[in-house]
Design an enzyme around this catalytic site. Sequence first.
Site, short mmCIF file in Angstrom:
data_model
loop_
_atom_site.label_atom_id
_atom_site.label_comp_id
_atom_site.label_asym_id
_atom_site.label_seq_id
_atom_site.Cartn_x
_atom_site.Cartn_y
_atom_site.Cartn_z
N ASP A 82 0.86 -1.19 0.00
CA ASP A 82 0.00 0.00 0.00
C ASP A 82 0.90 1.25 0.00
O ASP A 82 2.12 1.14 0.22
CB ASP A 82 -0.90 -0.08 1.25
N HIS A 83 0.28 2.42 -0.20
CA HIS A 83 0.97 3.73 -0.26
C HIS A 83 2.46 3.71 0.06
O HIS A 83 2.86 3.72 1.23
CB HIS A 83 0.33 4.68 0.74
N ASP A 104 3.19 5.78 -4.40
CA ASP A 104 2.43 6.98 -4.02
C ASP A 104 3.35 8.19 -4.12
O ASP A 104 4.01 8.58 -3.17
CB ASP A 104 1.91 6.81 -2.59
N HIS A 207 -10.03 3.98 -2.17
CA HIS A 207 -9.36 4.11 -0.86
C HIS A 207 -10.36 4.64 0.16
O HIS A 207 -11.42 5.16 -0.19
CB HIS A 207 -8.17 5.07 -0.99
N GLY A 209 -12.13 3.02 2.47
CA GLY A 209 -13.38 2.25 2.47
C GLY A 209 -14.12 2.29 3.81
O GLY A 209 -15.36 2.33 3.82
N ASN A 229 -10.35 -0.79 -0.69
CA ASN A 229 -9.40 -0.83 0.43
C ASN A 229 -10.08 -0.68 1.78
O ASN A 229 -10.82 0.28 2.00
CB ASN A 229 -8.40 0.32 0.30
P1 13P Z 1 -9.58 2.99 5.57
O1 13P Z 1 -8.56 2.96 6.65
O2 13P Z 1 -10.44 4.22 5.63
O3 13P Z 1 -10.37 1.74 5.49
O4 13P Z 1 -8.80 3.13 4.17
C1 13P Z 1 -7.98 2.08 3.76
C2 13P Z 1 -7.13 2.48 2.61
O5 13P Z 1 -7.52 3.17 1.73
C3 13P Z 1 -5.75 1.92 2.59
O6 13P Z 1 -4.97 2.49 1.60
#
Ligand code: 13P
Length: 286
Positions: A82-83, A104, A207, A209, A229
Amino acid sequence: MPVVALKDILDRALAARYGVAAFNIVNDLTIEAVLAAAVAEGSPVILQTSVKTVRMYGRPQLHDIFRALVRDVPVPVTLHLDHCPERSVIADCLRGGWNSVLFDAHELDVAENLRQTTEVVAEARAAGAHVEGEIEGIEGVEDDIGSDEASTLQSLEVAVDFIKTTGVDVFAPAIGNAHGQYKSAPKLDHQRVTDLVEATNIPMALHGGTGLSDDQFRDLIARGCAKVNISTAIKESYMRSGLEHLKEAEEKNKWDPPTLFAFQRDAVVRTAREHIALFGGSGKAW
Ligand code: 13P
């Protein structure tokens, strides 16, 4: 080994308009629980690691844990970073067996982001992996990355040119979504998802979610958000269930770690199953 490429999972999901949950996992317990949820739902699943989690374990150790736990899982699984703004961590994870990465670079100007993302795509291809791209920051700090300030938005033309020129496999648009719990109901730019998917025919990553409504999820997935996500909801069920159990342990003065772990596992499995089912992923494993 059921590990497959990110594109194998997302292209099918985009074509049939269901969402595949991408859960941020933080340790062996959450990896195992999320995999168990995917197996129970008969669904493909994406496991995501933040840079912080990679650093906490060390890349080889984290991958070893993932490999051991995924070995006999009968549904398609992909491991995603992730990021990540750091090229060295991207390169290390690609070398170390991650199936995809989110480079990112939204803090760079678009031209430099485009130049470096093109390099990351070439690096990923050489490793048989895929790339998620991003040109606007998603609001909210997650695992020490990001900002609470809204980032500069780019035009549709700039976003489409970025996607086509870099060749990214999935794109993370900023549409009013934010990491963490929403302080008030978000107003989302749904049309941007439709416009991006129509112009590029690649899946979008949704993102932030946690905290979106069922209707918002369904609508965005129907428009092409094939990767959805979820991080905060998993962290909260893991930690809140732990707290609940520990309060009871203190009251009873009864301290049994396996009971704590089983309680937390059940909570994470429940949360993950609810999201998988809501996104339409149940029964979509192949
Ligand atoms: P949340 O923490 O709001 O579920 O977002 C997750 C996300 O987008 C991870 O990159």
